[in-house]
Design a protein around this motif. Sequence first.
Motif, mmCIF file in Angstrom:
data_model
loop_
_atom_site.group_PDB
_atom_site.id
_atom_site.type_symbol
_atom_site.label_atom_id
_atom_site.label_comp_id
_atom_site.label_asym_id
_atom_site.label_seq_id
_atom_site.Cartn_x
_atom_site.Cartn_y
_atom_site.Cartn_z
ATOM 1 N N MET A 1 129.219 77.201 45.035
ATOM 2 C CA MET A 1 129.328 78.129 45.776
ATOM 3 C C MET A 1 128.141 78.273 46.723
ATOM 4 S SD MET A 1 129.781 82.159 45.383
ATOM 5 C CE MET A 1 131.035 82.079 44.587
ATOM 6 N N ASP A 2 128.447 78.260 48.226
ATOM 7 C CA ASP A 2 127.434 78.420 49.209
ATOM 8 C C ASP A 2 127.055 79.740 49.612
ATOM 9 O OD1 ASP A 2 125.757 78.239 51.196
ATOM 10 O OD2 ASP A 2 127.328 77.139 52.608
ATOM 11 N N ILE A 3 125.852 80.078 48.710
ATOM 12 C CA ILE A 3 125.213 81.707 48.700
ATOM 13 C C ILE A 3 124.916 81.791 50.073
ATOM 14 C CG2 ILE A 3 123.280 82.971 47.785
ATOM 15 C CD1 ILE A 3 125.741 82.179 46.012
ATOM 16 N N ILE A 4 124.124 80.940 50.828
ATOM 17 C CA ILE A 4 123.591 81.187 52.092
ATOM 18 C C ILE A 4 124.828 81.577 52.993
ATOM 19 C CG2 ILE A 4 122.566 80.182 53.991
ATOM 20 C CD1 ILE A 4 120.715 80.568 51.763
ATOM 21 N N LYS A 5 125.850 80.863 52.943
ATOM 22 C CA LYS A 5 126.823 81.300 53.611
ATOM 23 C C LYS A 5 127.447 82.648 53.576
ATOM 24 C CE LYS A 5 131.918 79.792 54.552
ATOM 25 N NZ LYS A 5 132.854 79.007 54.360
ATOM 26 N N ILE A 6 127.216 82.991 52.480
ATOM 27 C CA ILE A 6 127.633 84.438 52.018
ATOM 28 C C ILE A 6 126.444 85.464 52.610
ATOM 29 C CG2 ILE A 6 127.496 86.175 50.173
ATOM 30 C CD1 ILE A 6 128.532 84.182 48.195
ATOM 31 N N TYR A 7 125.497 85.075 52.693
ATOM 32 C CA TYR A 7 124.409 86.195 53.298
ATOM 33 C C TYR A 7 124.519 86.046 54.784
ATOM 34 C CZ TYR A 7 121.484 87.183 49.323
ATOM 35 O OH TYR A 7 121.195 87.815 47.950
ATOM 36 N N THR A 8 124.871 84.687 55.325
ATOM 37 C CA THR A 8 125.041 84.630 56.725
ATOM 38 C C THR A 8 126.378 85.450 56.942
ATOM 39 O OG1 THR A 8 124.190 82.370 56.675
ATOM 40 C CG2 THR A 8 125.743 83.137 58.773
ATOM 41 N N GLN A 9 127.257 85.386 56.349
ATOM 42 C CA GLN A 9 128.676 86.350 56.574
ATOM 43 C C GLN A 9 127.993 87.956 56.543
ATOM 44 O OE1 GLN A 9 131.877 85.876 54.021
ATOM 45 N NE2 GLN A 9 133.332 87.085 54.996
ATOM 46 N N ALA A 10 127.155 88.218 55.739
ATOM 47 C CA ALA A 10 127.040 89.553 55.521
ATOM 48 C C ALA A 10 126.087 89.905 56.898
ATOM 49 C CB ALA A 10 126.032 89.836 54.483
ATOM 50 N N LYS A 11 125.444 88.965 57.289
ATOM 51 C CA LYS A 11 124.550 89.142 58.679
ATOM 52 C C LYS A 11 125.497 89.535 59.757
ATOM 53 C CE LYS A 11 123.481 85.994 61.100
ATOM 54 N NZ LYS A 11 122.722 84.816 61.694
ATOM 55 N N ASN A 12 126.532 88.782 59.947
ATOM 56 C CA ASN A 12 127.374 88.664 60.910
ATOM 57 C C ASN A 12 128.183 90.209 60.989
ATOM 58 O OD1 ASN A 12 126.796 85.960 61.911
ATOM 59 N ND2 ASN A 12 128.136 85.330 60.692
ATOM 60 N N ILE A 13 128.735 90.743 59.811
ATOM 61 C CA ILE A 13 129.162 91.785 59.487
ATOM 62 C C ILE A 13 128.320 93.094 60.052
ATOM 63 C CG2 ILE A 13 130.071 93.487 57.875
ATOM 64 C CD1 ILE A 13 131.332 91.233 56.228
ATOM 65 N N ILE A 14 127.074 93.013 59.552
ATOM 66 C CA ILE A 14 126.248 93.876 60.037
ATOM 67 C C ILE A 14 125.759 94.004 61.443
ATOM 68 C CG2 ILE A 14 123.570 94.743 60.030
ATOM 69 C CD1 ILE A 14 125.330 95.322 57.390
ATOM 70 N N ILE A 15 125.871 92.934 62.097
ATOM 71 C CA ILE A 15 125.614 92.745 63.558
ATOM 72 C C ILE A 15 126.826 93.086 64.214
ATOM 73 C CG2 ILE A 15 125.444 90.972 65.567
ATOM 74 C CD1 ILE A 15 123.650 89.442 63.692
ATOM 75 N N GLU A 16 128.113 92.785 64.030
ATOM 76 C CA GLU A 16 129.393 93.252 64.672
ATOM 77 C C GLU A 16 129.697 94.836 64.317
ATOM 78 O OE1 GLU A 16 132.280 90.398 63.208
ATOM 79 O OE2 GLU A 16 131.129 88.625 64.208
#
Length: 282
Positions: A1-16
């Motif tokens: 599992m790509d954990i960094i991808k999860i954190y990146t997705q969380a970042k995008n959700i927060i920004i949007e």
Amino acid sequence: MDIIKIYTQAKNIIIENPSITLPPIAVAILSGIFSYFMKGIRPSLFFLNPAHLGAFFGAVFLFSIAIGILGLIASGVTITMCYDVLSNGKTSLGRGFEKVMEKLLDIVVAAILMGIIVVVGFILFIIPGLLAMLFLMFTLVIVIVDDASASDAIRKSYMKVKENIGNVLIFIIVAFIVFLIVGIIGKIIEKIPLIGMILLSPIISGATTAYLNAALTIFYLHLRVWANVDHENKRCIIHTNPDCYYVAEHVEEGEWLSFSTLTDAENYCRIEFPEYSIERHC
């Protein structure tokens, strides 16, 4: 599992959806203001009038309880809003607070039970307490996302971490690094007179809390177990690979069901389809 991808997705959700950060930021600012005024109290006052000491500790105790409850509500709102974005593509503060108020009793009970378990663990030479914190990390998310009771959420969190300990440890390490970096930045910013402690540092702290809650919610959803009920061949196919979370979203044939843990999926298949064979795929 790509954990960094999860954190990146969380970042995008927060920004949007920046409104997701508002509840924890508000709580952090309240805490910062209280801490600022507490630092301004002179110790000599307690020697002049010992009664002030009792009032001081009483105020700190009551404020700590209030902040704890508000913090739970804020975390619940951020988790709800993040889940709404993932499920429906949109969210709102009103929806977040509405859901948390519906589940407030379960949230508070879960927090109390977790607190008791963790405290007992720390009494037993610290390490059990750390393990308790690790295995209970999904509890609040499960209460909200799965609409579970406090006790059921604790059980499911334990099972989920146990079934995915490798990915969980990687997730925790990344979260610790984020927390450490933000903590250092916060301490530096606190040096700015007045505004640093009561505004800037709390904003950073609150936004980080929202970010980590969003990442935890996404992580939990990635770890859900999917079962495909094949009625034609009388099979209950359980997909244990976290990546099947994405596979299931794009498969139209068959009956797809989502579960918190592998045990829950297997028990469901045994009870609902006793004549079906149970297979593990993916």
